[in-house]
Scaffold this motif. Structure first.
Motif, PDB file in Angstrom:
ATOM      1  N   GLU A   1       0.996  -1.048   0.081  1.00 24.98           N
ATOM      2  CA  GLU A   1      -0.094  -0.062   0.273  1.00 24.98           C
ATOM      3  C   GLU A   1       0.854   1.297  -0.144  1.00 24.98           C
ATOM      4  O   GLU A   1       1.811   0.979   0.920  1.00 24.98           O
ATOM      5  CB  GLU A   1      -0.792   0.021   1.366  1.00 24.98           C
TER       6      GLU A   1
ATOM      7  N   ASN B   1      -4.339   5.265  -2.623  1.00 28.82           N
ATOM      8  CA  ASN B   1      -5.697   5.554  -1.588  1.00 28.82           C
ATOM      9  C   ASN B   1      -5.906   6.666  -2.190  1.00 28.82           C
ATOM     10  O   ASN B   1      -5.655   7.821  -2.208  1.00 28.82           O
ATOM     11  CB  ASN B   1      -5.166   6.166   0.084  1.00 28.82           C
TER      12      ASN B   1
ATOM     13  N   GLU C   1      -7.865   2.308  -3.493  1.00 25.13           N
ATOM     14  CA  GLU C   1      -8.463   2.067  -2.062  1.00 25.13           C
ATOM     15  C   GLU C   1      -9.209   3.208  -1.807  1.00 25.13           C
ATOM     16  O   GLU C   1      -9.157   4.962  -2.010  1.00 25.13           O
ATOM     17  CB  GLU C   1      -7.166   2.207  -0.796  1.00 25.13           C
TER      18      GLU C   1
ATOM     19  N   ASP D   1     -11.664   1.023   2.150  1.00 23.18           N
ATOM     20  CA  ASP D   1     -10.329   0.610   3.303  1.00 23.18           C
ATOM     21  C   ASP D   1     -11.662   1.504   4.525  1.00 23.18           C
ATOM     22  O   ASP D   1     -12.480   1.657   4.260  1.00 23.18           O
ATOM     23  CB  ASP D   1      -9.709   1.592   3.031  1.00 23.18           C
TER      24      ASP D   1
ATOM     25  N   LYS E   1     -11.568  -3.608   2.684  1.00 23.96           N
ATOM     26  CA  LYS E   1     -10.085  -3.410   3.800  1.00 23.96           C
ATOM     27  C   LYS E   1     -10.166  -3.600   5.285  1.00 23.96           C
ATOM     28  O   LYS E   1     -11.107  -2.513   5.422  1.00 23.96           O
ATOM     29  CB  LYS E   1      -9.063  -2.614   3.751  1.00 23.96           C
TER      30      LYS E   1
ATOM     31  N   GLU F   1      -5.638  -5.162   8.416  1.00 21.93           N
ATOM     32  CA  GLU F   1      -4.755  -4.301   8.506  1.00 21.93           C
ATOM     33  C   GLU F   1      -4.322  -3.743   9.952  1.00 21.93           C
ATOM     34  O   GLU F   1      -5.445  -4.305  10.846  1.00 21.93           O
ATOM     35  CB  GLU F   1      -5.886  -2.280   7.934  1.00 21.93           C
TER      36      GLU F   1
END
Ligand code: C2E
Ligand code: CA
Ligand code: CA
Length: 541
Positions: free
Chosen positions: A295, A353, A385, A415, A436, A472
Motif C-alpha cells: 500500500e 489511497n 483504495e 478501506d 480492508k 490492516e
C-alpha cells in the motif's frame, strides 16, 4: 513554484511600468510646458529690450538730426526737451572723444560714472556700454551714437530695470528669471536670480539674441513657492516613481513570504518540488509468507529532511483539489521507483489511497489512463483504495465509476470498513474487489467478542461475493494466527513491516522474490513456484 514566481516578476515589472509610464509622460509634458513658457518669457523680454533701447536710439537720432554735438546753451536745452519725451531714457549727455562725459541734460553738474564694459552693435555708429554712477551699484545701459564729423558722441542712459520684464506675458507679475547681457556676456541686469545670478543646473532655460543690438536675454524658471518650476515637479515625479517602484518591489518580496506562511501555496510548492514521496507498506500472504504487493502511503519529506506523517496534512489536502495533484505526483513517482520491479513480477500489486473528491466525474479515469497506460505497471497491478470513513455522496455514480475502473482492469478496495456511517449492505452495493478490515477490529480480536463476530461476518460476505480480504494493522502473531484460522490470507501491519521508503521496499522485493536470470532457467524453478523466504520481521519474531 516557477509559474508563480514568473507571474510575480511579471506583475512587479508591469507594476513599475504602469507607475513609471504616466510619470515619465507627465515629466516629458512638464518639460515641454516649461520650455514653451521660458521661450515665451525670453521673446517677451527681448521684445521689451528692443523697444526701450530703440527709444533711446530714436532720441539720439533726433538730437543728431538737430545737429546737437556739444554743450552750448541751446544744445543743453535741446537735450532737456528730447529727454522729456524719451522715457525710459534717464539721461542724455555729450561724451568726449576720451570717453568722459562733458555735459548732460542737467548741464555741467552730473555724477561721475564708471564704464564697466562696452560692445559694438550691428550699426557701426552705435555702441552699447554698461555703466555705473559713482556711489551706486545700479547698472545702466548707455547707448552711444558716434560718427558724423563731430569728435563727441551723443549718449542716452537707460536704467537696467527698465529693460527687464516687470509683468509676465499673461499680465501677471513676472516671477521668472531673466538676465540681459551685452554680446560679451557683461551683465546689464537681471531679475529672479537667487543671489549669485548663476543659473542652477537642470533649470529649463532659453536664450535669445537681438540682431540689432547684440543684447542677449536668458530666461529661466525659478523657484517660487513649493512647486517652483516644472523642473522641480519633474524631480518630485521621479521621487514618487522611485518610491512606488520600491513599494512594488517590497510587496513582491513580501508576497512570497506570505505565501510561505499560507499552507495552500506552501503545499502547492512542495508538490511541485516532489516533496510528497511514496512509502510502501508490504502486503503479505499470511499463508505462504510471500509478498503480494504494497500500500502506498504518502510522507512529506521537507527540505530540512523532516518526515511529516499523513495525518498532519491529508485532511487539509483532501479539503481541496491539492489532493488530486498530490495523488498524481505519487502515482508518477511509484511508476518510476518500483515500476520496473513490478513489470518483472506481474502478480505483485500496488494500492493507492483515493480521496473522495477524486471519485467525482472522469478525473480518476483520466489520471489513471494518462499515468499508467503504456507504463511499467499494468492495470491488473493497480488497486485503488476508496475509504468508507466518509459518507459516499452518490452511490450510483460511485458504483459506475468503480465498474469503469474494473473495466480498465484495475481492482478497487474498500478501506476502513466498519469505521464509517454507510452501512455494510450499502458498501457491498459498490461492487468492490477487496475489503480492508480496519486496524480497530484487528486490535480488538482478543478482547472483544463482537470484533470477532464482525471479522467472521466480513469473511462470510467476502467469500459469498468472491471478494478478497486484507487485514490492516496486524501487530502480533496471535492476530496472524487468528486471521489465518478464519481463512484470511492477506495482511499488512507492523508485525511484517512498517511503510518503507522506495529503496528499502525495492530491496525487500528483490530479497523475497528474486528474478532468476534467463540463462539459468533450465535448472531453476519459475519464481512463482519458489518458496518465498520469510519477511525480515517474521524471521525476527
Ligand atoms: P490508511 O489508508 O488506513 O493507512 C494505514 C495506516 O495505518 C498507515 O498510516 C499505516 O502506516 C498505519 N499502519 C499500518 N500498519 C500498522 C500497524 O501495525 N500498527 C499501527 N499502529 N499502524 C499501522 P499512515 O501512513 O500514517 O496513514 C494514515 C492515513 O493517511 C491512511 O490511513 C490514509 O487514510 C491516509 N493516507 C496515507 N497516504 C495517503 C495518500 O496517498 N492519499 C490519501 N488520500 N490518503 C492517504
Ligand atoms: Ca488505505
Ligand atoms: Ca485503512
Amino acid at each position: 513554484m516557477g509559474r508563480l514566481k514568473d507571474y510575480k516578476l511579471l506583475a512587479a515589472v508591469l507594476g513599475i511600468l504602469v507607475t513609471a509610464g504616466p510619470v515619465l509622460w507627465f515629466s516629458a509634458w512638464l518639460q515641454k510646458q516649461g520650455e514653451a513658457e521660458v521661450s515665451v518669457a525670453a521673446s517677451w523680454t527681448i521684445g521689451n529690450v528692443e523697444v526701450q533701447v530703440g527709444r533711446a536710439v530714436a532720441a539720439l537720432d533726433e538730437l543728431a538730426a538737430a545737429g546737437v554735438d556739444g554743450c552750448r546753451g541751446n544744445q543743453l536745452e535741446q537735450l532737456r526737451q528730447v529727454l522729456l519725451k524719451s522715457a525710459p531714457v534717464k539721461e542724455l549727455s555729450i561724451v568726449g572723444a576720451n570717453g568722459q562725459t562733458q555735459c548732460s541734460d542737467r548741464g555741467g553738474a552730473f555724477a561721475p560714472r564708471e564704464v564697466i564694459a562696452g560692445a559694438a552693435t550691428a550699426d557701426p555708429n552705435l555702441v552699447l556700454e554698461v555703466i555705473r554712477f559713482a556711489g551706486s551699484d545700479e547698472r545702466m545701459l548707455r547707448v552711444r551714437r558716434t560718427g558724423g564729423s563731430a569728435r563727441t558722441s551723443l549718449a542716452a542712459v537707460v536704467p537696467a530695470e527698465m529693460l527687464l520684464p516687470q509683468v509676465a506675458p499673461d499680465g501677471t507679475r513676472f516671477t521668472g528669471y531673466a538676465r540681459i547681457t551685452l554680446s560679451d556676456d557683461t551683465v546689464i541686469g537681471m531679475v529672479g536670480s537667487d543671489g549669485d545670478g548663476a543659473l542652477r543646473d537642470g533649470l529649463i532655460a532659453s536664450r535669445v539674441r537681438s540682431d540689432r543690438f547684440g543684447i542677449v536675454v536668458t530666461a529661466a524658471m525659478v523657484r517660487n513657492g513649493v512647486f517652483a518650476t516644472y523642473d522641480d515637479l519633474r524631480r518630485i515625479g521621479m521621487v514618487v516613481t522611485g518610491l512606488l517602484a520600491l513599494i512594488i518591489l517590497v510587496a513582491a518580496l513580501i508576497v512570497p513570504w506570505r505565501e510561505r506562511s499560507n499552507p495552500f501555496f506552501e503545499i502547492e510548492r512542495a508538490i511541485g518540488a516532489g516533496e510528497f514521496v511514496p512509502y510502501y507498506q508490504p502486503i503479505v500472504d499470511i499463508k505462504s509468507g510471500g509478498l503480494l504487493g504494497a500500500e502506498v502511503l504518502v510522507r512529506w519529506r521537507k527540505r530540512d529532511g523532516t518526515l511529516v506523517p499523513p495525518v498532519a496534512f491529508i485532511p487539509f489536502l483532501e479539503s481541496n483539489d491539492l489532493i488530486l495533484d498530490m495523488t498524481r505526483s505519487l502515482m508518477r513517482q511509484v511508476c518510476e521507483e518500483v515500476g520496473p520491479f513490478l513489470t518483472e513480477r506481474p502478480g505483485m500489486y500496488v494500492a493507492f489511497n483515493i480521496a473522495p473528491r477524486h471519485l467525482k466525474g472522469e478525473t480518476l479515469i483520466d489520471d489513471i489512463g494518462s499515468i499508467f497506460v503504456g507504463g511499467p505497471i499494468s492495470m491488473s497491478q493497480l488497486v485503488l483504495e476508496v475509504t468508507e470513513r466518509y459518507e459516499i455522496e452518490n452511490l450510483t455514480a460511485t458504483r459506475c465509476l468503480i465498474a469503469a475502473l474494473q473495466g480498465l482492469g484495475c481492482r478497487v478496495a474498500i478501506d476502513d470498513v466498519g469505521t464509517g456511517h454507510n452501512g455494510l449492505s450499502y458498501i457491498l452495493k459498490l461492487g468492490v474487489d477487496i475489503i480492508k478490515i480496519d486496524k480497530m477490529f484487528v486490535d480488538a480480536i482478543r478482547t472483544e467478542a463482537h470484533s470477532q463476530a464482525i471479522v467472521d461476518t466480513l469473511v462470510d460476505l467476502a467469500r459469498n461475493l468472491k471478494m478478497q480480504i486484507v487485514a490492516e494493522g496486524v501487530e502480533n502473531f496471535e492476530q496472524v494466527t487468528f486471521l489465518r484460522d478464519r481463512g484470511i490470507s492477506s495482511a499488512q501491519g507492523y508485525v511484517f513491516s512498517p511503510a518503507l521508503p522506495g529503496s528499502a521496499f525495492v530491496q525487500l522485493i528483490e530479497a523475497i522474490d528474486p528474478i532468476v536470470p534467463a540463462r539459468d532457467t533450465a535448472t531453476a524453478q519459475p519464481a512463482a513456484q519458489q518458496k518465498a523466504p520469510a519477511l525480515p520481521h517474521q524471521a525476527a519474531a
